[in-house]
Design an enzyme around this catalytic site. Structure first.
Site, PDB file in Angstrom:
ATOM      1  N   CYS A 222      -4.719   2.393  -3.681  1.00 38.64           N
ATOM      2  CA  CYS A 222      -3.516   3.008  -3.108  1.00 38.64           C
ATOM      3  C   CYS A 222      -2.299   2.120  -3.340  1.00 38.64           C
ATOM      4  O   CYS A 222      -1.436   1.972  -2.471  1.00 38.64           O
ATOM      5  CB  CYS A 222      -3.668   3.296  -1.613  1.00 38.64           C
ATOM      6  SG  CYS A 222      -5.001   4.419  -1.242  1.00 38.64           S
TER       7      CYS A 222
ATOM      8  N   GLN B  95      -4.312  -4.755   7.226  1.00 37.33           N
ATOM      9  CA  GLN B  95      -5.280  -5.744   6.743  1.00 37.33           C
ATOM     10  C   GLN B  95      -5.185  -7.060   7.497  1.00 37.33           C
ATOM     11  O   GLN B  95      -6.037  -7.930   7.331  1.00 37.33           O
ATOM     12  CB  GLN B  95      -5.052  -6.018   5.243  1.00 37.33           C
ATOM     13  CG  GLN B  95      -5.235  -4.817   4.355  1.00 37.33           C
ATOM     14  CD  GLN B  95      -6.660  -4.298   4.357  1.00 37.33           C
ATOM     15  OE1 GLN B  95      -7.608  -5.041   4.567  1.00 37.33           O
ATOM     16  NE2 GLN B  95      -6.813  -3.001   4.139  1.00 37.33           N
TER      17      GLN B  95
ATOM     18  N   HIS C 167       0.891  -1.166   0.000  1.00 35.78           N
ATOM     19  CA  HIS C 167       0.000   0.000   0.000  1.00 35.78           C
ATOM     20  C   HIS C 167       0.933   1.221   0.000  1.00 35.78           C
ATOM     21  O   HIS C 167       2.046   1.161   0.538  1.00 35.78           O
ATOM     22  CB  HIS C 167      -0.826  -0.050   1.288  1.00 35.78           C
ATOM     23  CG  HIS C 167      -1.877   1.002   1.422  1.00 35.78           C
ATOM     24  ND1 HIS C 167      -1.574   2.307   1.736  1.00 35.78           N
ATOM     25  CD2 HIS C 167      -3.221   0.937   1.315  1.00 35.78           C
ATOM     26  CE1 HIS C 167      -2.708   3.000   1.804  1.00 35.78           C
ATOM     27  NE2 HIS C 167      -3.716   2.198   1.558  1.00 35.78           N
TER      28      HIS C 167
END
Lengths: 405, 137
Positions: A363, A202, A122
């Site tokens: 992203c 995540q 990310h």
């Protein structure tokens, strides 16, 4: 004990709302999760019962707020099995947590040093390190992925060298759902002498994270992806490392002694927490963790696995759909493209049918370039989603496909 | 197919009562835009949204401004066609006088032109209005 899905869903007030006259099917959980009543109550209760600033008041409310705020830190420390409560630094989220580490590291890196990240980062765990390298003259190395979206572990290991001072990698890829073997990757990186940060944004919401077992030096995560409020997150770091980590922001709360000429810094955790913290956020995040820990983790994990298995099976049978990211070990995310349709169009038509997904580059622009797609449509699942909702997703996709043809 | 005027579009869209027909109409409008040539789709003319991208080329033709627009997403192309129905080959004064937000509200599409939407549409409208407000050489 199995999962009482209806009972679980009933705890999330937002799940009963409608969008454009259709029941909300919320499949954007990798962006943010919804909040159970227990978290909403904790926030309301804080503001209605004991709002005050922490660590400084000479009155009952401040004492109470301080106690709840610091208890919240204990809840986090227990949750991730931190070595001590001093290792839990409140931040505004994963991004700020990584910035604290990258900013400190930039002061210690030199030309000739290397920082290793992966192709599935990310931007929060990429741009931070890119900028730290640009400031310090160190070199950024990027470990490649395979076409399946799995990390090329051999290439990762080959990139480790005595020059590698720092390794930053995601626990789970936000764009693809790939679960990285963080324990063995961390062991390799540590053997090469590097410090290791795991971007846990995540990874945190899918089961128990044990920072001792992982063996990393830093683990960063956000409250809002874990059923908690936005604007609060955690940097966990080893006490011996954080004790003299370069301070991030300066101001109140983080100092020991101040004169006009100089200042000295306080001790952990305060030295890395300048200013009035997000008190309600911390308390709300602890409420989310306590709520999450009260669930049967094995049942939750089995349910999440069933959701992704059903989605994957239906996706494979769906003509003209290509799954992006086919790692063997995946969790929570189905990223895909429809032949001849832009992901934004797909998301648009799904939205009109009450199905909330995310579309775009997630992203992760360099990752999208590596996979040769302009972006993907991403359905991401959480513990309160039902198998029926997975079916609704694919019915809605059929309609999108026919309208966009 | 030539692009209808903005009043005509408002009227056309008011006939549909289900969303599928409305969006099918918008998608078809988008198909009436002439595609831009690959040479015209330069990096400088690209407005990148986080979900989709739009290219905008503008030319002064006498008293009027002429635009070539294209998105990689077909619904955004449809929305661009709605914008073009308002702005194409109009004078700067006409462009500045046009109430674009009121127009999208009348179409019941205002959420697609909101600043939070990552489709680049708001940026295109801003760019066009900026061009229209620049003094002519």
């Amino acid at each position: 004990m199995s999962l009482d899905l209806n009972g679980l869903r009933a705890q999330f007030p937002i799940l009963s709302r409608q969008v454009d006259g259709k029941p909300l099917v919320y499949l954007d959980n990798a962006a943010t999760t919804q909040k159970p009543q227990a978290v909403i109550d904790a926030l309301v209760n804080f503001y209605t019962q004991c709002n005050a600033n922490v660590h400084r008041g000479a009155h009952a409310l401040s004492d109470e707020a301080t106690r709840r705020y610091e208890q919240a830190r204990d809840v986090v420390a227990d949750f991730i099995r931190a070595g001590s409560r001093q290792e839990v630094i409140w931040t505004s989220g994963t991004t700020e947590a990584i910035n604290i580490v990258a900013n400190g590291m930039a002061q210690r890196l030199q030309p000739g040093d290397e920082v290793l990240v992966t192709e599935m980062e990310h931007h929060a765990n990429l741009v931070t390190w890119q900028q730290a390298c640009l400031r310090s003259g160190a070199q950024l190395k990027v470990a490649p992925i395979l076409d399946s979206g799995e990390l090329d572990v051999d290439a990762f290991n080959a990139l480790l060298s005595p020059q590698t001072r720092f390794v930053a990698l995601p626990h789970v890829s936000n764009a693809l759902g790939t679960v990285n073997p963080i324990q063995s990757l961390t062991a390799s990186a540590k053997a090469a002498g590097a410090l290791v940060l795991i971007d846990g944004a995540q990874g945190i919401a899918h089961g128990q994270v044990d920072v001792q077992a992982i063996g990393c030096d830093f683990y960063a995560f956000s409250g809002h992806k874990l059923f908690g409020p936005t604007g609060i997150g955690v940097l966990w770091g080893r006490q011996t490392i954080l004790e003299d980590w370069p301070v991030w922001q300066t101001g109140g709360e983080m100092i020991a002694k101040v004169s006009y000429e100089c200042a000295t810094w306080g001790t952990l955790p305060n030295r890395l927490e300048a200013g009035t913290p997000n008190i309600a956020g911390a308390i709300g995040m602890a409420a989310a963790i306590s709520w999450f820990m009260s669930l049967d983790v094995a049942a939750v994990q089995a349910h999440e696995k069933a959701l992704l298995a059903s989605a994957t099976e239906q996706a494979q049978a769906f003509e003209g759909l290509k799954i992006i990211g086919t790692a063997k070990d995946k969790i929570g995310v189905l990223s895909f493209v429809l032949d001849g349709s832009h992901p934004a169009d797909v998301g648009f038509i799904l939205d009109r049918q009450g199905v909330a997904i995310r579309t775009g580059d997630h992203c992760a622009q360099p990752l999208m370039r590596r996979l040769n797609v302009p972006g993907t449509a991403r359905a991401s699942f959480s513990i309160y989603n039902s198998l029926d909702e997975v079916d609704v997703l694919f019915k809605a996709l059929k309609k999108a496909q026919s309208m966009l043809a | 197919m030539t692009l209808p005027g903005s009043d005509e579009i408002i009227e056309d869209l008011s006939f549909f009562d289900d969303w599928e027909q409305r969006y099918q109409y918008i998608i078809d409008l988008g198909k009436s835009l002439s595609p831009m040539t690959p040479e015209d789709k330069t990096e400088e003319r690209l407005v990148r949204g986080c979900q989709s991208s739009v290219w905008l080329k503008s030319t002064v033709q006498g008293e009027h401004l002429h635009f070539d627009v294209e998105s990689d997403a077909i619904i955004v192309n449809g929305l661009l066609a709605l914008v073009m129905a308002a702005y194409q080959d109009k004078s700067p004064a006409q462009i500045l006088a046009f109430d674009i937000d009121g127009y999208f509200q009348a179409l019941d599409l205002e959420r697609h032109i909101s600043p939070t939407r990552g489709n680049g549409l708001r940026a295109i409208v801003g760019t066009i209005r900026n061009l229209a407000s620049q003094p002519r050489q």
